[in-house]
Design an enzyme around this catalytic site. Structure first.
Site, short mmCIF file in Angstrom:
data_model
loop_
_atom_site.label_atom_id
_atom_site.label_comp_id
_atom_site.label_asym_id
_atom_site.label_seq_id
_atom_site.Cartn_x
_atom_site.Cartn_y
_atom_site.Cartn_z
N LYS A 115 0.82 -1.21 0.00
CA LYS A 115 0.00 0.00 0.00
C LYS A 115 0.85 1.26 0.00
O LYS A 115 0.49 2.26 -0.62
CB LYS A 115 -0.95 0.01 1.20
CG LYS A 115 -2.09 -0.96 1.05
CD LYS A 115 -3.19 -0.69 2.05
CE LYS A 115 -4.33 -1.68 1.88
NZ LYS A 115 -5.30 -1.61 2.97
N LYS A 197 -6.69 -11.06 -8.82
CA LYS A 197 -7.99 -11.24 -8.19
C LYS A 197 -8.96 -10.12 -8.61
O LYS A 197 -8.52 -8.98 -8.77
CB LYS A 197 -7.78 -11.18 -6.67
CG LYS A 197 -8.66 -12.13 -5.89
CD LYS A 197 -8.22 -12.16 -4.44
CE LYS A 197 -9.31 -11.61 -3.56
NZ LYS A 197 -9.03 -11.71 -2.14
N LYS A 200 -12.29 -4.62 -5.84
CA LYS A 200 -13.11 -3.41 -5.88
C LYS A 200 -12.25 -2.17 -6.10
O LYS A 200 -12.77 -1.11 -6.40
CB LYS A 200 -13.98 -3.29 -4.63
CG LYS A 200 -13.26 -3.43 -3.33
CD LYS A 200 -14.24 -3.48 -2.16
CE LYS A 200 -13.50 -3.87 -0.90
NZ LYS A 200 -14.20 -3.61 0.32
#
Ligand code: TRP
Length: 333
Positions: A115, A197, A200
């Protein structure tokens, strides 16, 4: 707990729109767990602000996530569905746990590294202590089980380490949580890049089917899904696009992979993709209708929020009082 049920705790961040992957891989499999466990499902809005959120949109998303939990079938009376930020014990316990967490441990968190690389303009302390808040979420409810995906395994491990450390110093304070391996949910990949994957937070919106997508959008996204130059509908490692579509098709229809392969024998990808879209539309329709209905019923949802916040706070505060006492804070008069 009041009954003898073991406690199961999980939640999702109120960031981005939920995808078919979130539904088939997680939500769908959570629906009946309350029969066996005392279940808490948080809307993790405090974790969401580790990246910038636009206030009006954020508020709406968080509320929509709670409504989606209900629309997807989580009974708000038998499960505790609540907002993390409404229970201040999360923040309080998080501070305490932070004092029992080593920087070396946090430095090893792979999600922080990922991140930080992705949001290099905003590497804030919250992003760094994210796992401590997550440990607080879990430990506050004395959870026995946490259903976690691979990406959250390391966070559960640090939660256990912190809990064991504190229990080692002060005696029996926390239940040590274990990962919950239930019936495995389907692992759904991006329609545009089947090596990733379905997410969202994917920038390519064509890679994900959102739970709120209308039928036309679902058909369009399925038609555009990346496949291969072969034309056989067959599950195989060298056919990741088609295999992913087969996973979606079987997860939605309840058919097995061999059944699906047989069904589309001698048929082209075009026909198969349309059938996948139809199954997805069929599965999402009742949830979408329920979501619309619940969204209009403000009084009902507000009531649910109030009751569940209170229920969560009751259990969380019980643990927090115990922790305060164990570590030697003076009593609140
Ligand atoms: N970090 C989790 C995720 O992004 C969300 C989360 C926050 C969570 N606190 C939790 C999951 C506690 C399980 C238990 O998916």
């Amino acid at each position: 707990m009041l009954n003898d049920k073991k406690v199961l705790y999980s939640g999702m961040q109120a960031t981005g729109n939920l995808t078919l992957g979130n539904y088939l891989g997680a939500l769908k499999n959570w629906v009946n767990l309350n029969e066996e466990y005392e279940c808490f499902w948080g809307v993790m809005d405090m974790h969401s602000i580790t990246v910038r959120q636009e206030p009006a949109e954020f508020r709406k998303r968080a509320r929509n996530l709670l409504i989606l939990y209900i629309a997807a079938g989580l009974d708000p009376v038998k499960n505790c569905l609540y907002f993390q930020s409404h229970v201040s014990a999360h923040a309080e316990l998080s501070w305490i746990l932070g004092c029992f967490t080593y920087m070396g441990e946090l430095n090893r968190m792979t999600q922080f590294k990922d991140k930080a690389a992705k949001h290099s303009d905003n590497i804030n302390a919250g992003l760094y202590t994210y796992p401590v808040l997550m440990a607080a979420d879990i430990l506050l409810y004395q959870a026995d089980y946490v259903p976690v995906g691979k990406d959250q395994k390391q966070h559960l491990e640090i939660t256990r380490d912190i809990a064991e450390r504190i229990n080692g110093i002060y005696g029996d304070v926390f239940t040590i949580p274990e990962p919950y391996f239930g019936k495995a949910g389907a692992k759904i990949m991006s329609l545009q890049d089947p090596s990733k994957k379905m997410s969202k937070s994917d920038e390519n919106i064509n890679g994900s089917i959102y739970l709120t997508d209308d039928p036309d959008t679902i058909v369009r996204k399925c038609k555009r899904a990346v496949t291969d130059s072969d034309s056989q509908v067959r599950y195989s490692e060298d056919k990741p696009g088609i295999s992913n579509l087969l996973d979606i098709y079987t997860a939605c229809s309840g058919k097995t992979i061999p059944e699906a392969e047989k069904e589309f024998e001698g048929k082209g990808y075009g026909e198969f993709k349309l059938a996948v879209a139809e199954e997805v539309i069929r599965v999402l329709k009742p949830m979408q209708e329920e979501f619309e209905r619940l969204s209009r019923d403000k009084a009902y949802i507000d009531g649910i929020i109030k009751e569940n916040d209170a229920k969560a706070a009751y259990f969380a505060n019980k643990t927090l009082r115990k922790v305060r006492r164990k570590i030697g804070f003076t009593d609140i008069k």
